[in-house]
Enzyme design. Structure first.
Site, PDB file in Angstrom:
ATOM      1  CB  THR A   1       7.103  38.541  39.248  1.00  0.00           C
ATOM      2  OG1 THR A   1       7.126  39.277  37.966  1.00  0.00           O
ATOM      3  CG2 THR A   1       5.792  39.292  39.919  1.00  0.00           C
TER       4      THR A   1
ATOM      5  CE1 TYR B   1      -0.635  39.546  31.314  1.00  0.00           C
ATOM      6  CE2 TYR B   1      -0.216  41.902  31.299  1.00  0.00           C
ATOM      7  CZ  TYR B   1      -0.325  40.877  31.678  1.00  0.00           C
ATOM      8  OH  TYR B   1       0.061  40.626  33.148  1.00  0.00           O
TER       9      TYR B   1
ATOM     10  CB  CYS C   1      -1.760  34.139  40.828  1.00  0.00           C
ATOM     11  SG  CYS C   1      -1.953  35.098  42.202  1.00  0.00           S
TER      12      CYS C   1
ATOM     13  CB  SER D   1       7.141  31.539  40.684  1.00  0.00           C
ATOM     14  OG  SER D   1       6.119  31.735  39.430  1.00  0.00           O
TER      15      SER D   1
END
Length: 259
Positions: free
Chosen positions: A200, A165, A85, A16
């Site tokens: 995305t 993150y 990714c 994805s």
């Protein structure tokens, strides 16, 4: 590096978003591609749509990563290109005060650790396996392979709640040059893309007014990035033999605000 029918590539998180866009770009150029993803349903669908090979892969597990590379190599031979990714994050404040009781709670360490491991350790795990395989190949025009990693604008200007993150993505930026230097003797290049706001599937779950506000934050062009634009840069990092050890922001000149 030539991207044509002679090239075998692996894309982690390829079912994805940025990964899938890269799979499609590689396949359009003629390359053989193996999709690594934890989502079996999405991975099988993406492989069927693109003509790629799919291998279930948990980048947090040595055994899972080793098995996925074995599946890919059995199907298409030793890869010369790896695009990482796979990753993710959470949104938790370092400490938090309960509005009703006034009690202070802390960011659970296990949740911080998971995100850091998923991003930087998961990426490194895949890089080491790919590089070890690439090193066995004969060089083509002096080069045996090329690796592209994915960080984030959060690596350098993370927002509130992005401590984990940001740490994970900053780790990817931090390992880029040392790994490039390590692998230089083998003729293997390593570069990293630092994307900003991209459209995305995960991002597009947000309400449209929020998406409009996010797009307006980008100086130019005032919109979120298209995954196709990420894929375009990823392929250029494979093609351009003189690009090595670099981290390139792809973000429309945005610098993220605190919130």
């Amino acid at each position: 590096m030539k991207i044509d029918a002679s090239l075998a590539a692996v894309v982690t998180g390829g079912a994805s978003g940025l990964g899938l866009a890269t799979v499609k770009a590689l396949r359009a150029a003629g390359a053989s591609v193996a999709i690594f993803d934890l989502n079996e349903e999405a991975g099988a669908k993406a492989a069927a749509e693109t003509g790629a090979t799919f291998a279930v892969c948990d980048v947090m597990s040595d055994d899972s990563v080793d098995a996925a590379f074995a599946t890919a190599r059995a199907a298409q031979g030793q890869e010369r290109a790896l695009i990482c990714c796979a990753g993710g994050g959470n949104a938790i404040s370092t400490i938090k005060r309960d509005k009703e009781t006034g009690a202070i709670t802390v960011f659970p360490t296990d949740k911080f650790e998971f995100v850091v491991k998923l991003n930087v350790v998961g990426t490194f795990r895949c890089v080491t396996r790919a590089a070890a395989g690439m090193a066995t190949l004969d060089a083509i025009d002096g080069e045996r392979g090329a690796i592209v990693n994915t960080a984030s604008a959060a690596a350098t200007d993370g927002q509130m709640g992005q401590a984990a993150y940001s740490a994970g993505k900053a780790g990817i930026v931090g390992i880029t040059l040392p790994i490039a230097r390590d692998l230089s003797r083998f003729g293997i290049r390593v570069n990293t893309i630092q994307p900003g706001l991209f459209a995305t599937p995960m991002m597009l779950r947000a309400p449209q007014p929020m998406l409009d506000r996010l797009g307006a934050m980008v100086p130019f062009p005032q919109r979120m990035g298209d995954p196709v634009e990420y894929a375009s840069l990823a392929l250029e990092l494979l093609r351009n033999t003189y690009l090595n050890g670099e981290t390139i922001r792809l973000d429309g000149a945005i610098r993220m605000q605190p919130r």
